[in-house]
Enzyme design. Structure first.
Site, PDB file in Angstrom:
ATOM      1  N   GLY A  28       1.142  -0.787  -0.062  1.00 58.02           N
ATOM      2  CA  GLY A  28       0.212  -0.027  -0.408  1.00 58.02           C
ATOM      3  C   GLY A  28       0.551   0.710  -0.216  1.00 58.02           C
ATOM      4  O   GLY A  28       1.838   1.499   0.330  1.00 58.02           O
ATOM      5  N   HIS A  71     -12.537  28.208 -10.641  1.00 62.65           N
ATOM      6  CA  HIS A  71     -12.444  27.219 -10.497  1.00 62.65           C
ATOM      7  C   HIS A  71     -13.744  26.488  -9.667  1.00 62.65           C
ATOM      8  O   HIS A  71     -13.943  25.887 -10.336  1.00 62.65           O
ATOM      9  CB  HIS A  71     -11.448  26.505  -9.329  1.00 62.65           C
ATOM     10  CG  HIS A  71     -10.410  26.545 -10.419  1.00 62.65           C
ATOM     11  ND1 HIS A  71      -9.876  25.869 -11.164  1.00 62.65           N
ATOM     12  CD2 HIS A  71      -9.087  27.107 -10.002  1.00 62.65           C
ATOM     13  CE1 HIS A  71      -8.888  25.745 -11.009  1.00 62.65           C
ATOM     14  NE2 HIS A  71      -7.989  26.632 -10.267  1.00 62.65           N
ATOM     15  N   HIS A  79      -8.981  33.206 -10.051  1.00 68.99           N
ATOM     16  CA  HIS A  79      -8.585  32.655 -10.854  1.00 68.99           C
ATOM     17  C   HIS A  79      -9.702  31.278  -9.196  1.00 68.99           C
ATOM     18  O   HIS A  79      -9.677  30.424  -9.880  1.00 68.99           O
ATOM     19  CB  HIS A  79      -7.204  32.704 -10.580  1.00 68.99           C
ATOM     20  CG  HIS A  79      -6.483  31.030 -10.537  1.00 68.99           C
ATOM     21  ND1 HIS A  79      -5.764  30.398 -11.366  1.00 68.99           N
ATOM     22  CD2 HIS A  79      -6.482  29.971  -9.890  1.00 68.99           C
ATOM     23  CE1 HIS A  79      -5.161  29.523 -11.765  1.00 68.99           C
ATOM     24  NE2 HIS A  79      -5.880  29.288 -10.678  1.00 68.99           N
ATOM     25  N   GLU A  80      -9.203  31.842  -8.528  1.00 67.72           N
ATOM     26  CA  GLU A  80      -9.588  30.841  -7.220  1.00 67.72           C
ATOM     27  C   GLU A  80     -10.965  30.290  -7.146  1.00 67.72           C
ATOM     28  O   GLU A  80     -11.754  29.165  -7.442  1.00 67.72           O
ATOM     29  CB  GLU A  80      -9.813  31.273  -5.933  1.00 67.72           C
ATOM     30  CG  GLU A  80      -7.808  30.943  -5.482  1.00 67.72           C
ATOM     31  CD  GLU A  80      -7.390  29.177  -5.829  1.00 67.72           C
ATOM     32  OE1 GLU A  80      -8.020  28.343  -5.537  1.00 67.72           O
ATOM     33  OE2 GLU A  80      -6.566  29.205  -6.513  1.00 67.72           O
ATOM     34  N   PRO A 138       2.569   4.686   0.864  1.00 69.79           N
ATOM     35  CA  PRO A 138       3.737   5.114   2.444  1.00 69.79           C
ATOM     36  C   PRO A 138       2.766   5.867   3.092  1.00 69.79           C
ATOM     37  O   PRO A 138       1.316   6.487   3.005  1.00 69.79           O
ATOM     38  CB  PRO A 138       4.126   6.167   1.950  1.00 69.79           C
ATOM     39  CG  PRO A 138       4.309   6.279   0.578  1.00 69.79           C
ATOM     40  CD  PRO A 138       2.816   5.462  -0.644  1.00 69.79           C
ATOM     41  N   GLY A 139       3.223   5.364   4.692  1.00 66.52           N
ATOM     42  CA  GLY A 139       1.551   6.349   5.767  1.00 66.52           C
ATOM     43  C   GLY A 139       0.948   5.583   5.714  1.00 66.52           C
ATOM     44  O   GLY A 139      -0.826   6.321   6.973  1.00 66.52           O
ATOM     45  N   THR A 140       0.139   4.525   5.230  1.00 61.24           N
ATOM     46  CA  THR A 140      -0.954   3.672   6.072  1.00 61.24           C
ATOM     47  C   THR A 140      -1.176   2.834   6.528  1.00 61.24           C
ATOM     48  O   THR A 140      -1.956   2.353   7.140  1.00 61.24           O
ATOM     49  CB  THR A 140      -1.178   2.572   4.312  1.00 61.24           C
ATOM     50  OG1 THR A 140      -0.279   2.174   4.181  1.00 61.24           O
ATOM     51  CG2 THR A 140      -1.643   4.000   3.325  1.00 61.24           C
ATOM     52  N   GLY A 141      -0.151   2.539   7.696  1.00 66.14           N
ATOM     53  CA  GLY A 141      -0.117   1.856   8.415  1.00 66.14           C
ATOM     54  C   GLY A 141       0.726   0.819   8.509  1.00 66.14           C
ATOM     55  O   GLY A 141      -0.173  -0.322   8.882  1.00 66.14           O
TER      56      GLY A 141
END
Ligand code: ADP
Ligand code: ZN
Length: 608
Positions: free
Chosen positions: A206, A431, A427-428, A208-211
């Site tokens: 899986g 979106h 711009h924001e 990175p960082g998923t346990g």
């Protein structure tokens, strides 16, 4: 993490010290002692003593003459002079005399100086370097100089830090698969009775960082067995042959402590496909071969269970993943909405919360984050509370820290000119407005135009009400339109374009490409794959699997698709120009706008 280190130094180290003392004695002390007994005299005295026949033994070298008196009580020393009749007179005086060939007297010393001293210096440097390396690696890899992997081998047992399955939130499927291992370790007879043998190895796969590490520790913690751990990259080091010996060491220790869990993190570092390339990594292959040998070497039921973690399963050597080795694969995926909420709650156990903190909303806002990022979000929120001098964490803390973790800290003294601020606002909003006007797109949760340390000038947080498993073609197209919305607003309002859209362009292109080459969403190509994904969990690089001609076609289609959506975005914004202005003005003044404020302003005006 508790590291057990063996303090033993190699025997050679002590021999070295003894040898050094002896040499020092020989080189410095002995000559001094000798020196003090020798009396230096002139050549005349020497001649006189010969004449008086008061001479015992004489030792002549090219540079000096050492001699004693008749009774051998004192040693005298003098220089060498041209004296052709010396030998005859000495013979006549009855002395014993020899000429010493230069260098002979100091042969032993020379051996010391030219061989042993450099050797000792090398050993000294070696010891120093090994110490340095060990320090740099955080004391993890004791370099085995001299002992050659036996006497001072690293002990691989580690503490599981009291981690249990209850500490790992979400990941129910993975836990279920691993619970069987725990059950087996508790009660192996139940399995042997039926004749079932446990898989020797399980591969946790899986992003990175998923346990994954946590899960491995939890298995050992639940089963109350020792936890051996090493990272794949630790095997492959600067000294050839060390990797294989470390594997042997690891398994020797594990077998002594069975039943136990052996965890190999980043197994792809040694387990990459052996492709037989010239100049391939011999060291890595040796290590891998040793690992395979070890895994084949023990029976299924001896209680050593190997867990390995990787985020590039596709790069592993097939020999590793075949049955009898790592034959079970446990996917550890990014958490879904429910999983995220649970992970937040697990990590919030240790912090003080204000009333009414809603983890469901936070989890929704933090879509796409990993367990490690969620843990980080909770911690950032706690830090923010401390900075504000509060004793508890609020909803606002958590919301702000999502942005911090994803987009970086607010840049306190970033200079954004007034006109730039206006452009970023439009711009924001561009979106967000395009997203809001397309029925199927997710509404925005919050927009800020505060520059972030990641370099982003603004930040739009979109909220998905549910984690979606499937996306329709239309939804994907709408997404592309939303990506182009920022640039579209700039064009409509200012009539010029800026560099601010570079990330949008990248995202839109990626999506459009995927639609055509992988999702079969182009009539002409039908259901033919033009690309394959190389690396599912790390960035998702792809490689083309089509002819050069088709590549050209693909490029054309990608451009056409993005262009079409760009036009659509422009027309949406033109139709809603008034709302665009009002929203952008609001954002420009307040620097931040929430989803509710956004919808309020949008609905307050004329809707189209
Ligand atoms: P991996 O090995 O998959 O890269 P780790 O197991 O090292 O990830 O996880 C890193 C950190 O992220 C953990 O220490 C923990 O704080 C947090 N974490 C990750 N996944 C979870 C989870 N499912 N539940 C609770 N915490 C998690
Ligand atoms: Zn943008």
């Amino acid at each position: 993490m508790e590291e057990v280190k063996s303090p033993k130094k190699p025997l050679l180290y002590y021999y070295g010290i003894v040898l050094l003392v002896i040499i020092l004695f020989n080189i410095i002390i002995q000559p001094i002692l000798l020196q003090s007994q020798i009396i230096e005299v002139d050549y005349g005295t020497f001649m006189e003593m010969i004449a008086e026949e008061n001479i015992g033994s004489v030792e002549v070298t090219d540079e000096r003459i050492l001699f004693t008196d008749k009774d051998n009580t004192t040693i005298y020393k003098t220089g060498v002079m041209y004296d052709p009749t010396l030998t005859e007179r000495l013979y006549a005086s009855g002395a014993t005399f020899t000429k010493v060939i230069e260098g002979n007297s100091s042969t032993v010393l020379n051996v010391f100086l030219s061989y042993i001293v450099p050797l000792l210096i090398f050993i000294g440097i070696g010891q120093y370097m090994s110490k340095k390396i060990t320090e740099q690696a955080g004391g993890r890899n004791a370099l085995q100089f001299g002992g050659m992997g036996k006497s001072n081998a690293k002990v691989y047992v580690q503490s599981t830090e009291g981690i249990h399955f209850s500490d790992v939130a979400g990941e129910d499927e993975a836990k279920e698969s691993l619970a069987e291992i725990v059950d087996y370790l508790h009660n192996p007879d139940k399995y042997t009775e039926v004749g079932a043998s446990m898989p020797k190895g399980l591969l946790l796969v899986g992003p990175p960082g998923t346990g994954k590490t946590m899960l491995a520790k939890a298995v050992a913690g639940e089963a109350e067995v020792p936890f051996f751990s090493i990272s794949g990259s630790e095997f492959v080091e600067m000294f050839v042959g060390m990797g294989a010996s470390k594997v042997r060491d690891l398994f020797r220790q594990a077998k002594e402590k069975a039943p136990c869990i052996v965890f190999i993190d980043e197994i792809d570092a040694i387990g990459k496909k052996r492709d037989g390339q010239i100049g391939g990594n011999d060291e890595r292959e040796q290590t891998l071969n040793q690992l395979l040998t070890e895994m084949d070497g023990f029976e299924g039921n001896n209680g050593v269970i190997i867990l390995a973690a990787t985020n590039r399963p596709e790069s592993l050597d097939p020999a590793l993943t075949r049955p009898g080795r790592f034959d079970r694969r446990v996917p550890v995926e990014l958490p879904d909405l429910k999983g995220r909420e649970e992970i937040l709650k697990v990590h919030a156990r240790n912090i003080k919360l204000a009333d009414g903190v809603d983890f469901h909303t936070i989890a929704r806002m933090a879509s796409g984050t990993s367990g490690a990022e969620l843990a980080n979000i909770v911690n950032e929120a706690a830090l923010r509370a401390v900075r504000d001098g509060r004793k508890y964490v609020t909803q606002a803390d958590l919301e702000e820290s999502i942005e911090v973790v994803i987009a970086g800290y607010q840049k306190k003294n970033a200079i954004m000119s007034d006109s730039e601020k206006k452009v970023v606002s439009y711009h924001e909003i561009g979106h967000a407005l395009v997203a809001a006007m397309q029925t199927n797109s997710a509404p925005v949760q919050k927009i800020t135009i505060i520059p972030r340390t990641s370099g982003a000038l603004g930040y739009t947080m979109q909220v998905e009400t549910n984690d979606k498993c499937l996306l329709t073609k239309e939804e994907l197209e709408n997404k592309i339109a939303t990506y182009t919305g920022g640039r579209a607003a700039e064009e409509i309002v200012f009539g010029q374009i800026t560099t601010g859209a570079s990330n949008d362009i990248e995202q839109a292109t990626k999506l459009a490409r995927a639609m055509i080459t992988r999702y079969g969403m182009n009539e002409e190509f039908d259901m033919v794959a033009m690309e394959t994904v190389n690396n599912q969990y790390l960035g998702g690089d792809t490689s083309l699997t089509c002819s050069a001609d088709t590549q050209k076609e693909i490029d054309k289609k990608v451009v056409a698709l993005v262009k079409e959506q760009h036009e659509k975005a422009k027309s949406i914004l033109q139709k809603n120009r008034e709302a665009l202005d009002r929203l952008a003005q609001f954002l420009y003044e307040k620097e931040t706008i929430t989803g509710e404020e956004f919808m309020g302003i949008l609905k307050g005006g004329t809707l189209q």
